[in-house]
Write a protein that holds these residues in place. Structure first.
Motif, PDB file in Angstrom:
ATOM      1  N   MET A   1      42.671  37.315  28.246  1.00 40.08           N
ATOM      2  CA  MET A   1      42.400  37.546  29.415  1.00 40.08           C
ATOM      3  C   MET A   1      42.577  39.042  30.102  1.00 40.08           C
ATOM      4  O   MET A   1      42.318  39.294  31.114  1.00 40.08           O
ATOM      5  N   SER A   2      43.162  39.770  29.069  1.00 36.51           N
ATOM      6  CA  SER A   2      43.641  41.205  29.501  1.00 36.51           C
ATOM      7  C   SER A   2      42.191  42.146  29.713  1.00 36.51           C
ATOM      8  O   SER A   2      42.041  43.066  30.218  1.00 36.51           O
ATOM      9  N   SER A   3      41.174  41.522  29.279  1.00 44.58           N
ATOM     10  CA  SER A   3      39.946  42.122  29.462  1.00 44.58           C
ATOM     11  C   SER A   3      39.320  42.069  30.956  1.00 44.58           C
ATOM     12  O   SER A   3      38.349  42.944  31.234  1.00 44.58           O
ATOM     13  N   ILE A   4      39.952  41.085  31.877  1.00 43.08           N
ATOM     14  CA  ILE A   4      39.524  41.251  33.285  1.00 43.08           C
ATOM     15  C   ILE A   4      40.579  41.838  34.029  1.00 43.08           C
ATOM     16  O   ILE A   4      41.806  41.479  34.012  1.00 43.08           O
ATOM     17  N   LYS A   5      40.438  43.188  34.416  1.00 39.94           N
ATOM     18  CA  LYS A   5      41.491  43.952  35.297  1.00 39.94           C
ATOM     19  C   LYS A   5      41.847  42.963  36.647  1.00 39.94           C
ATOM     20  O   LYS A   5      41.428  42.626  37.142  1.00 39.94           O
ATOM     21  N   GLY A   6      43.179  42.829  36.526  1.00 38.47           N
ATOM     22  CA  GLY A   6      43.720  42.071  37.681  1.00 38.47           C
ATOM     23  C   GLY A   6      43.608  40.598  37.481  1.00 38.47           C
ATOM     24  O   GLY A   6      44.109  39.841  38.616  1.00 38.47           O
ATOM     25  N   MET A   7      43.499  40.157  36.423  1.00 35.23           N
ATOM     26  CA  MET A   7      43.610  38.530  36.265  1.00 35.23           C
ATOM     27  C   MET A   7      44.734  37.840  36.369  1.00 35.23           C
ATOM     28  O   MET A   7      44.538  36.818  37.183  1.00 35.23           O
ATOM     29  N   ALA A 133      34.338  36.048  39.261  1.00 31.17           N
ATOM     30  CA  ALA A 133      33.719  35.489  40.342  1.00 31.17           C
ATOM     31  C   ALA A 133      33.903  34.155  40.624  1.00 31.17           C
ATOM     32  O   ALA A 133      33.994  33.722  41.876  1.00 31.17           O
ATOM     33  N   SER A 134      34.227  33.403  39.583  1.00 30.59           N
ATOM     34  CA  SER A 134      34.557  31.998  39.772  1.00 30.59           C
ATOM     35  C   SER A 134      36.140  31.839  40.535  1.00 30.59           C
ATOM     36  O   SER A 134      36.421  31.322  41.214  1.00 30.59           O
ATOM     37  N   LEU A 135      36.911  32.802  40.087  1.00 27.90           N
ATOM     38  CA  LEU A 135      38.233  32.931  40.323  1.00 27.90           C
ATOM     39  C   LEU A 135      38.310  33.322  42.077  1.00 27.90           C
ATOM     40  O   LEU A 135      39.004  32.802  42.742  1.00 27.90           O
ATOM     41  N   ARG A 136      37.470  34.426  42.309  1.00 29.91           N
ATOM     42  CA  ARG A 136      37.471  34.844  43.626  1.00 29.91           C
ATOM     43  C   ARG A 136      36.838  33.990  44.585  1.00 29.91           C
ATOM     44  O   ARG A 136      37.456  33.626  45.654  1.00 29.91           O
TER      45      ARG A 136
END
Length: 145
Positions: A1-7, A133-136
């Motif tokens: 998950m580290s590839s998505i900044k701020g995950m 986008a799904s998380l937002r």
């Protein structure tokens, strides 16, 4: 998950406002996997359609992480993806198959017709975007920003 900044921060925010970050994450990973699946189907050569129709997407939990998998159970799929014989070995293809697929030098064979590797490669940027986008969306549903 580290590839998505701020995950990690986003997951904590969702949980803090009463959301289900694991569910939202799974939905995002599945959407991303389906995007790659669709592209693999589009890129897949089709004589009978058997191989194209066999490409499936699913998610699994592995070591506490949600993983998207795109696969086929058609036994000749590696031969299409990586080629066979001299033509397969000479093909400008994805990384060569590391399993039991020999490029026999006494056989002309067929060139590689990659579809899975290119589908994954062309979505390298889109997959994290779809998941984020799904998380937002989940955070907005809960009244967050």
């Amino acid at each position: 998950m580290s590839s998505i900044k701020g995950m990690d921060s986003l997951l904590r925010k969702i949980d803090a406002v009463g959301g289900n970050s694991k569910k939202a994450l799974k939905e995002g990973v599945l959407q991303a996997a389906k995007k790659v699946q669709g592209d693999a189907k589009d890129l897949c050569p089709a004589d009978t359609g058997e191989l194209r129709n066999s490409i499936q997407a699913r998610i699994e939990d592995r070591d506490g992480k949600t993983v998207g998998l795109i696969a086929t159970n058609v036994e000749y799929a590696p031969y299409v993806e990586f080629g066979t014989g001299q033509k397969g070995e000479a093909s400008q293809s994805p990384p060569k198959y590391d399993g039991d697929l020999s490029y026999r030098q006494d056989w002309a064979g067929m060139r590689a017709q990659p579809f899975m590797y290119p589908a994954a490669a062309q979505n390298k940027v889109h997959v994290p975007e779809i998941i984020a986008a799904s998380l937002r969306k989940e955070l907005r549903r809960l009244g967050g920003r």
